[in-house]
Design a protein around this motif. Sequence first.
Motif, PDB file in Angstrom:
ATOM      1  N   ALA A 123       0.611  -1.487  -0.130  1.00 33.54           N
ATOM      2  CA  ALA A 123       0.270  -0.424  -0.217  1.00 33.54           C
ATOM      3  C   ALA A 123       0.526   0.934  -0.345  1.00 33.54           C
ATOM      4  O   ALA A 123       0.622   1.887  -0.418  1.00 33.54           O
ATOM      5  CB  ALA A 123      -0.798   0.340   0.985  1.00 33.54           C
ATOM      6  N   ILE A 124       2.235   1.291   0.772  1.00 38.56           N
ATOM      7  CA  ILE A 124       2.807   2.592   0.868  1.00 38.56           C
ATOM      8  C   ILE A 124       3.677   2.600  -0.499  1.00 38.56           C
ATOM      9  O   ILE A 124       3.899   3.587  -1.178  1.00 38.56           O
ATOM     10  CB  ILE A 124       4.194   2.351   1.624  1.00 38.56           C
ATOM     11  N   ILE A 155      -5.879  -4.970  -3.778  1.00 38.45           N
ATOM     12  CA  ILE A 155      -6.772  -3.943  -4.729  1.00 38.45           C
ATOM     13  C   ILE A 155      -8.371  -4.522  -5.106  1.00 38.45           C
ATOM     14  O   ILE A 155      -8.622  -3.001  -5.460  1.00 38.45           O
ATOM     15  CB  ILE A 155      -6.354  -5.378  -6.242  1.00 38.45           C
ATOM     16  N   GLY A 156      -8.235  -4.957  -3.910  1.00 39.79           N
ATOM     17  CA  GLY A 156     -10.063  -5.328  -3.741  1.00 39.79           C
ATOM     18  C   GLY A 156     -10.411  -4.471  -3.072  1.00 39.79           C
ATOM     19  O   GLY A 156     -11.658  -3.738  -3.364  1.00 39.79           O
ATOM     20  N   ALA A 157      -9.697  -3.950  -1.830  1.00 40.35           N
ATOM     21  CA  ALA A 157     -10.089  -2.972  -0.906  1.00 40.35           C
ATOM     22  C   ALA A 157      -9.776  -1.750  -1.227  1.00 40.35           C
ATOM     23  O   ALA A 157     -10.488  -1.053  -1.015  1.00 40.35           O
ATOM     24  CB  ALA A 157      -9.227  -3.152   0.185  1.00 40.35           C
ATOM     25  N   ILE A 158      -8.970  -1.457  -2.892  1.00 35.93           N
ATOM     26  CA  ILE A 158      -8.592   0.059  -3.070  1.00 35.93           C
ATOM     27  C   ILE A 158     -10.373   0.090  -4.044  1.00 35.93           C
ATOM     28  O   ILE A 158     -10.570   1.402  -3.879  1.00 35.93           O
ATOM     29  CB  ILE A 158      -7.442   0.134  -4.091  1.00 35.93           C
ATOM     30  N   SER A 159     -10.349  -0.677  -4.741  1.00 36.86           N
ATOM     31  CA  SER A 159     -11.315  -0.593  -5.836  1.00 36.86           C
ATOM     32  C   SER A 159     -12.511  -0.692  -5.490  1.00 36.86           C
ATOM     33  O   SER A 159     -12.754  -0.136  -5.781  1.00 36.86           O
ATOM     34  CB  SER A 159     -11.367  -1.878  -6.727  1.00 36.86           C
ATOM     35  N   SER A 160     -12.838  -0.873  -4.001  1.00 31.95           N
ATOM     36  CA  SER A 160     -14.132  -1.146  -3.665  1.00 31.95           C
ATOM     37  C   SER A 160     -14.277   0.290  -2.632  1.00 31.95           C
ATOM     38  O   SER A 160     -15.716   0.231  -2.179  1.00 31.95           O
ATOM     39  CB  SER A 160     -14.489  -2.539  -2.141  1.00 31.95           C
TER      40      SER A 160
END
Length: 92
Positions: A4-5, A32-37
């Motif tokens: 993430a950093i 990627i799922g956390a960013i996209s959602s």
Amino acid sequence: MAEAIAIRSALLQAIDLHINHIWLRSDEQGLIGAISSGRHPIELYGVLSDISMISQTSFSFCRFSFIRREINGLADLYDKACLHSGPSLCNS
């Protein structure tokens, strides 16, 4: 956390280089799922909030995709360098 950093650092570097279209790929499928959602786990909330804000306000096009680790070797090395070097390398 290191991935993430590294993503936040890549976005900031792209801004410095006046890049306005970016497609970042990561081998961390959950990230990627956390960013996209937009669902940010508490332990990553600050970094993911930064990524969301930067990606939405600083780029005409910004996409995040999952890629298998075997294909993503150079980014994995940068990710590990960020984890071990501290803020001087990855929080520019």
